[in-house]
Design a protein around this motif. Sequence first.
Motif, PDB file in Angstrom:
ATOM      1  N   ALA A 166       0.864  -1.173   0.000  1.00  0.00           N
ATOM      2  CA  ALA A 166       0.000   0.000   0.000  1.00  0.00           C
ATOM      3  C   ALA A 166       0.903   1.226   0.000  1.00  0.00           C
ATOM      4  O   ALA A 166       1.783   1.355   0.850  1.00  0.00           O
ATOM      5  CB  ALA A 166      -0.907   0.008   1.224  1.00  0.00           C
ATOM      6  N   VAL A 167       0.720   2.122  -0.972  1.00  0.00           N
ATOM      7  CA  VAL A 167       1.635   3.246  -1.160  1.00  0.00           C
ATOM      8  C   VAL A 167       0.871   4.554  -1.068  1.00  0.00           C
ATOM      9  O   VAL A 167      -0.224   4.696  -1.611  1.00  0.00           O
ATOM     10  CB  VAL A 167       2.354   3.137  -2.525  1.00  0.00           C
ATOM     11  N   PHE A 212      -4.337  -4.936   6.020  1.00  0.00           N
ATOM     12  CA  PHE A 212      -4.309  -6.162   5.222  1.00  0.00           C
ATOM     13  C   PHE A 212      -3.112  -6.186   4.261  1.00  0.00           C
ATOM     14  O   PHE A 212      -2.793  -7.232   3.694  1.00  0.00           O
ATOM     15  CB  PHE A 212      -5.611  -6.316   4.429  1.00  0.00           C
ATOM     16  N   ALA A 213      -2.435  -5.054   4.061  1.00  0.00           N
ATOM     17  CA  ALA A 213      -1.295  -4.996   3.147  1.00  0.00           C
ATOM     18  C   ALA A 213      -0.053  -5.580   3.811  1.00  0.00           C
ATOM     19  O   ALA A 213       0.100  -5.535   5.039  1.00  0.00           O
ATOM     20  CB  ALA A 213      -1.034  -3.561   2.712  1.00  0.00           C
ATOM     21  N   ASP A 214       0.848  -6.113   3.001  1.00  0.00           N
ATOM     22  CA  ASP A 214       2.095  -6.657   3.528  1.00  0.00           C
ATOM     23  C   ASP A 214       3.040  -5.557   3.989  1.00  0.00           C
ATOM     24  O   ASP A 214       3.871  -5.779   4.876  1.00  0.00           O
ATOM     25  CB  ASP A 214       2.787  -7.513   2.459  1.00  0.00           C
ATOM     26  N   GLU A 215       2.944  -4.400   3.392  1.00  0.00           N
ATOM     27  CA  GLU A 215       3.732  -3.251   3.815  1.00  0.00           C
ATOM     28  C   GLU A 215       2.990  -1.975   3.447  1.00  0.00           C
ATOM     29  O   GLU A 215       2.159  -1.959   2.534  1.00  0.00           O
ATOM     30  CB  GLU A 215       5.121  -3.250   3.158  1.00  0.00           C
ATOM     31  N   ILE A 216       3.294  -0.904   4.180  1.00  0.00           N
ATOM     32  CA  ILE A 216       2.779   0.428   3.877  1.00  0.00           C
ATOM     33  C   ILE A 216       3.976   1.315   3.586  1.00  0.00           C
ATOM     34  O   ILE A 216       4.895   1.426   4.408  1.00  0.00           O
ATOM     35  CB  ILE A 216       1.949   1.005   5.035  1.00  0.00           C
ATOM     36  N   VAL A 217       3.996   1.931   2.421  1.00  0.00           N
ATOM     37  CA  VAL A 217       5.088   2.793   2.001  1.00  0.00           C
ATOM     38  C   VAL A 217       4.589   4.232   1.959  1.00  0.00           C
ATOM     39  O   VAL A 217       3.572   4.525   1.317  1.00  0.00           O
ATOM     40  CB  VAL A 217       5.628   2.380   0.619  1.00  0.00           C
ATOM     41  N   VAL A 218       5.287   5.126   2.638  1.00  0.00           N
ATOM     42  CA  VAL A 218       4.925   6.541   2.690  1.00  0.00           C
ATOM     43  C   VAL A 218       6.083   7.371   2.155  1.00  0.00           C
ATOM     44  O   VAL A 218       7.217   7.253   2.646  1.00  0.00           O
ATOM     45  CB  VAL A 218       4.588   6.979   4.129  1.00  0.00           C
ATOM     46  N   LEU A 219       5.816   8.200   1.145  1.00  0.00           N
ATOM     47  CA  LEU A 219       6.785   9.169   0.657  1.00  0.00           C
ATOM     48  C   LEU A 219       6.277  10.550   1.030  1.00  0.00           C
ATOM     49  O   LEU A 219       5.254  11.010   0.526  1.00  0.00           O
ATOM     50  CB  LEU A 219       6.975   9.054  -0.853  1.00  0.00           C
ATOM     51  N   ASP A 220       6.976  11.216   1.934  1.00  0.00           N
ATOM     52  CA  ASP A 220       6.548  12.509   2.470  1.00  0.00           C
ATOM     53  C   ASP A 220       7.362  13.635   1.845  1.00  0.00           C
ATOM     54  O   ASP A 220       8.556  13.493   1.596  1.00  0.00           O
ATOM     55  CB  ASP A 220       6.726  12.528   3.986  1.00  0.00           C
ATOM     56  N   SER A 221       6.710  14.763   1.619  1.00  0.00           N
ATOM     57  CA  SER A 221       7.380  15.903   0.981  1.00  0.00           C
ATOM     58  C   SER A 221       7.396  17.120   1.899  1.00  0.00           C
ATOM     59  O   SER A 221       7.004  18.212   1.512  1.00  0.00           O
ATOM     60  CB  SER A 221       6.718  16.250  -0.355  1.00  0.00           C
ATOM     61  N   ARG A 227       3.911   5.007  13.787  1.00  0.00           N
ATOM     62  CA  ARG A 227       3.125   4.160  14.700  1.00  0.00           C
ATOM     63  C   ARG A 227       2.422   3.044  13.943  1.00  0.00           C
ATOM     64  O   ARG A 227       2.186   1.961  14.498  1.00  0.00           O
ATOM     65  CB  ARG A 227       2.099   5.001  15.453  1.00  0.00           C
ATOM     66  N   ALA A 228       2.081   3.297  12.694  1.00  0.00           N
ATOM     67  CA  ALA A 228       1.390   2.289  11.878  1.00  0.00           C
ATOM     68  C   ALA A 228       2.353   1.283  11.272  1.00  0.00           C
ATOM     69  O   ALA A 228       1.918   0.353  10.577  1.00  0.00           O
ATOM     70  CB  ALA A 228       0.580   2.972  10.777  1.00  0.00           C
ATOM     71  N   GLY A 229       3.638   1.453  11.518  1.00  0.00           N
ATOM     72  CA  GLY A 229       4.623   0.518  10.989  1.00  0.00           C
ATOM     73  C   GLY A 229       4.995   0.746   9.541  1.00  0.00           C
ATOM     74  O   GLY A 229       5.547  -0.150   8.889  1.00  0.00           O
ATOM     75  N   ALA A 230       4.726   1.936   9.029  1.00  0.00           N
ATOM     76  CA  ALA A 230       5.012   2.227   7.624  1.00  0.00           C
ATOM     77  C   ALA A 230       6.512   2.395   7.391  1.00  0.00           C
ATOM     78  O   ALA A 230       7.256   2.805   8.286  1.00  0.00           O
ATOM     79  CB  ALA A 230       4.275   3.486   7.189  1.00  0.00           C
ATOM     80  N   ARG A 231       6.939   2.073   6.198  1.00  0.00           N
ATOM     81  CA  ARG A 231       8.289   2.406   5.749  1.00  0.00           C
ATOM     82  C   ARG A 231       8.247   3.827   5.203  1.00  0.00           C
ATOM     83  O   ARG A 231       7.521   4.114   4.251  1.00  0.00           O
ATOM     84  CB  ARG A 231       8.764   1.424   4.678  1.00  0.00           C
ATOM     85  N   GLN A 237       6.547   4.740  -5.877  1.00  0.00           N
ATOM     86  CA  GLN A 237       6.425   3.351  -6.318  1.00  0.00           C
ATOM     87  C   GLN A 237       7.785   2.651  -6.314  1.00  0.00           C
ATOM     88  O   GLN A 237       7.857   1.434  -6.109  1.00  0.00           O
ATOM     89  CB  GLN A 237       5.800   3.297  -7.711  1.00  0.00           C
ATOM     90  N   GLN A 238       8.847   3.391  -6.527  1.00  0.00           N
ATOM     91  CA  GLN A 238      10.182   2.796  -6.552  1.00  0.00           C
ATOM     92  C   GLN A 238      10.577   2.208  -5.202  1.00  0.00           C
ATOM     93  O   GLN A 238      11.443   1.326  -5.141  1.00  0.00           O
ATOM     94  CB  GLN A 238      11.208   3.842  -6.974  1.00  0.00           C
ATOM     95  N   TYR A 239       9.958   2.686  -4.124  1.00  0.00           N
ATOM     96  CA  TYR A 239      10.281   2.169  -2.791  1.00  0.00           C
ATOM     97  C   TYR A 239       9.458   0.927  -2.434  1.00  0.00           C
ATOM     98  O   TYR A 239       9.763   0.255  -1.449  1.00  0.00           O
ATOM     99  CB  TYR A 239      10.044   3.252  -1.739  1.00  0.00           C
TER     100      TYR A 239
END
Length: 251
Positions: A7-8, A27-36, A48-52, A70-72
């Motif tokens: 989940a991105v 339900f996702a295997d990972e959560i990816v967050v790109l912050d600006s 806290r949600a365990g996101a990368r 998406q690259q992450y």
Amino acid sequence: MPLKLSAVLITKNAGEDFERCLQSLTFADEIVVLDSGSTDNTLAIAKRAGARIFTSQTWPGFGTQRQHAQQYAQGEWVFWVDVDEVVSDELALAVQAAIDDTPVNTVFEVSRLSWFFGRFIRHSGWYPDHIVRLYRRTEFAYNDALVHEKVHCDGAQVKKLSGELLHYTATDFQDYLSKSVRYAADWAEGRHRRGKKANLFDACSHSTAAFLRKYIFQRGFLDGRHGFLLAVFTAHYVFNKYAALWIKTRR
């Protein structure tokens, strides 16, 4: 084991409701967050949600930023969610079922149900708002549009997922107007880069047409007073788009 689903999200000052969004993605295997460059507690909520979590020092526009995010991702499948959206239980189950046995060159679109200052809008051209959000990471990606970006998936088979993506797009008046002005400016910048021009007649005519289309032809009147307000705000947004392009043309 290789990850199945990522989940991105792209973020900047997502606000307190961001936690509700992330809770719907368990339900996702990972959560990816790109912050600006968030200055609120967006990154703390994501942690806290365990996101990368990854950060970007520049803002290249929505489409390119999604490409970078998406690259992450590490999953075979990418599922996109915005910070003001919540995945319904039915949609979460549909996503999990879809990625189990799907042929190549296939993307999935969701139905967004948008909240507008106290009411879900089911007419006004807002519902069902079908939008591609799930695809294999190695097959597809977003285009590079500054705003109103889309997944570039020409020639792919498009399937619909059951359930709804709840879109809380309008909960705070000031935030909604600020976002509308920012989108209008990005739209004008994109058009200006392609050599497009506009005048104030364009701003007036297009905004009037936008109101009529939203309220009459797309039956916004069935959404009651909220439908009328939405039509007015839509006309205001369209006027700002062409006014901003006209200003850039004069410069």
